[in-house]
Design a protein around this motif. Structure first.
Motif, short mmCIF file in Angstrom:
data_model
loop_
_atom_site.label_atom_id
_atom_site.label_comp_id
_atom_site.label_asym_id
_atom_site.label_seq_id
_atom_site.Cartn_x
_atom_site.Cartn_y
_atom_site.Cartn_z
N ASP A 1 2.88 6.02 -2.80
CA ASP A 1 4.02 6.68 -3.20
C ASP A 1 4.25 7.04 -4.72
N LYS A 2 4.32 5.92 -5.27
CA LYS A 2 4.24 6.28 -6.94
C LYS A 2 3.20 6.96 -7.44
N GLU A 3 1.91 6.75 -6.81
CA GLU A 3 0.69 7.49 -7.54
C GLU A 3 0.88 8.96 -7.10
N VAL A 4 1.25 9.47 -5.84
CA VAL A 4 1.48 10.73 -5.37
C VAL A 4 2.73 11.40 -6.33
N THR A 5 3.75 10.79 -6.66
CA THR A 5 4.96 11.05 -7.24
C THR A 5 4.45 11.51 -8.88
N LYS A 6 3.45 10.59 -9.36
CA LYS A 6 3.13 10.67 -10.70
C LYS A 6 2.30 12.17 -10.80
N GLY B 1 0.88 -1.14 0.13
CA GLY B 1 0.02 -0.06 -0.08
C GLY B 1 0.85 1.16 0.08
N GLU B 2 1.84 1.33 0.75
CA GLU B 2 2.77 2.48 0.85
C GLU B 2 3.31 2.74 -0.38
N LEU C 1 9.94 10.84 0.75
CA LEU C 1 8.83 10.88 -0.38
C LEU C 1 9.26 12.39 -1.06
N THR C 2 9.33 13.44 0.01
CA THR C 2 9.70 14.83 -0.52
C THR C 2 10.82 14.87 -1.59
N ASN C 3 11.76 14.05 -1.35
CA ASN C 3 13.10 14.05 -2.05
C ASN C 3 12.78 13.38 -3.41
N GLU C 4 11.90 12.20 -3.17
CA GLU C 4 11.52 11.22 -4.41
C GLU C 4 10.76 12.21 -5.54
N CYS C 5 9.67 12.97 -4.76
CA CYS C 5 8.80 13.95 -5.72
C CYS C 5 9.57 15.13 -6.08
N GLY C 6 10.73 15.49 -5.56
CA GLY C 6 11.56 16.62 -5.96
C GLY C 6 12.13 16.56 -7.33
N SER C 7 12.51 15.38 -7.68
CA SER C 7 13.16 15.07 -8.92
C SER C 7 12.28 15.22 -10.12
N VAL C 8 10.80 15.47 -9.75
CA VAL C 8 10.01 15.72 -10.96
C VAL C 8 9.06 16.96 -10.86
N ALA C 9 8.95 17.40 -9.62
CA ALA C 9 8.23 18.61 -9.28
C ALA C 9 8.83 19.78 -9.77
#
Length: 93
Positions: free
Chosen positions: A49-54, A44-45, A71-79
């Motif tokens: 995380d993948k859906e939020v990043t998208k 679930g996690e 998760l902030t760092n992960e999303c930072g690569s695309v945000a």
């Protein structure tokens, strides 16, 4: 065997309170997320995380309650821009 109520100890700190996270940070020298999931992926996690990043692609994002910031760092690569905010005094690096 008799179990002792931990709230009766003089140094008791309520779990997941600001004081509790500060205590973890003081003990470890920094705040780190020390728990590892025992569930294999996908779980679930990881799906969340993948859906939020998208959804963050080329957007401005405010991550409230980011904890250690993984998760902030992960999303930072695309945000377009991202800010992570948490009540703990945690520094990356």
């Amino acid at each position: 065997m008799q179990l002792t109520d931990p709230t009766t100890f003089t140094e008791w700190v309520q779990p997941h309170s600001i004081e509790w996270y500060k205590q973890l940070s003081d003990i470890q020298g920094k705040y780190i997320y020390s728990w590892n999931s025992t569930l294999t992926e996908p779980n679930g996690e990881s799906i969340f995380d993948k859906e939020v990043t998208k959804t963050t692609v080329v957007r401005k994002v405010l991550d409230i309650g980011c904890g250690h910031g993984e998760l902030t760092n992960e999303c930072g690569s695309v945000a377009k821009e991202i800010i992570g905010f948490d009540v703990t005094a945690y520094k990356l690096g």
